[in-house]
Design a protein around this motif. Structure first.
Motif, short mmCIF file in Angstrom:
data_model
loop_
_atom_site.label_atom_id
_atom_site.label_comp_id
_atom_site.label_asym_id
_atom_site.label_seq_id
_atom_site.Cartn_x
_atom_site.Cartn_y
_atom_site.Cartn_z
N MET A 1 -8.31 -39.19 9.47
CA MET A 1 -7.19 -39.44 8.59
C MET A 1 -7.39 -38.70 7.25
N VAL A 2 -8.55 -38.83 6.65
CA VAL A 2 -8.82 -38.16 5.38
C VAL A 2 -8.85 -36.64 5.59
N ALA A 3 -9.48 -36.21 6.66
CA ALA A 3 -9.53 -34.77 6.95
C ALA A 3 -8.12 -34.21 7.13
N ASP A 4 -7.25 -34.95 7.82
CA ASP A 4 -5.86 -34.51 8.00
C ASP A 4 -5.15 -34.39 6.65
N ALA A 5 -5.36 -35.36 5.77
CA ALA A 5 -4.72 -35.33 4.45
C ALA A 5 -5.22 -34.15 3.63
N LEU A 6 -6.53 -33.88 3.69
CA LEU A 6 -7.08 -32.75 2.94
C LEU A 6 -6.54 -31.42 3.46
N ARG A 7 -6.49 -31.29 4.78
CA ARG A 7 -5.97 -30.04 5.37
C ARG A 7 -4.48 -29.86 5.10
N TYR A 8 -3.71 -30.94 5.20
CA TYR A 8 -2.27 -30.88 4.94
C TYR A 8 -2.00 -30.41 3.51
N SER A 9 -2.68 -31.03 2.56
CA SER A 9 -2.47 -30.67 1.15
C SER A 9 -2.89 -29.23 0.85
N GLU A 10 -3.88 -28.74 1.58
CA GLU A 10 -4.32 -27.35 1.40
C GLU A 10 -3.37 -26.39 2.11
N ARG A 11 -3.14 -26.59 3.38
CA ARG A 11 -2.44 -25.60 4.21
C ARG A 11 -0.92 -25.69 4.12
N GLN A 12 -0.38 -26.91 4.19
CA GLN A 12 1.08 -27.05 4.16
C GLN A 12 1.64 -27.01 2.74
N LEU A 13 0.97 -27.67 1.82
CA LEU A 13 1.47 -27.76 0.45
C LEU A 13 0.93 -26.66 -0.46
N GLY A 14 -0.19 -26.04 -0.08
CA GLY A 14 -0.77 -24.97 -0.88
C GLY A 14 -1.25 -25.41 -2.25
N LEU A 15 -1.75 -26.64 -2.35
CA LEU A 15 -2.16 -27.18 -3.65
C LEU A 15 -3.55 -26.74 -4.09
N TYR A 16 -4.37 -26.29 -3.15
CA TYR A 16 -5.73 -25.88 -3.47
C TYR A 16 -6.34 -25.13 -2.30
N GLN A 17 -7.50 -24.56 -2.57
CA GLN A 17 -8.36 -24.02 -1.52
C GLN A 17 -9.53 -24.98 -1.40
N LEU A 18 -9.66 -25.59 -0.26
CA LEU A 18 -10.72 -26.57 -0.03
C LEU A 18 -12.03 -25.85 0.23
N ARG A 19 -13.03 -26.15 -0.56
CA ARG A 19 -14.35 -25.52 -0.42
C ARG A 19 -15.30 -26.42 0.36
#
Length: 79
Positions: A1-19
């Protein structure tokens, strides 16, 4: 669930680059290159994961309460 939220915010919303990210018992640490204000990043992650958690809770019969508690000053950044 958390991984999905982190990926969604990165890939779909473009809010950051997850390191990197590290799940803890009751929170998560993330390292990002932000493309948006950190308040927007935190809100997006909490919204996405909260909706997913509430969908699971509805399946098992728990409804009506917000998933995330109100926090003051808990979301912060380090440079």
């Amino acid at each position: 669930m958390v991984a999905d939220a982190l990926r969604y915010s990165e890939r779909q919303l473009g809010l950051y680059q997850l390191r990197a990210w590290v799940p803890m018992v009751n929170h998560v640490h993330i390292s990002i290159y932000p493309e948006a204000r950190l308040s927007r990043v935190a809100k997006a992650i909490k919204n996405h994961s909260g909706h997913q958690a509430n969908a699971i809770l509805r399946i098992i019969g728990h409804t009506g309460l917000p998933f995330w508690q109100e926090e003051v000053g808990q979301d912060r950044s380090l440079y």
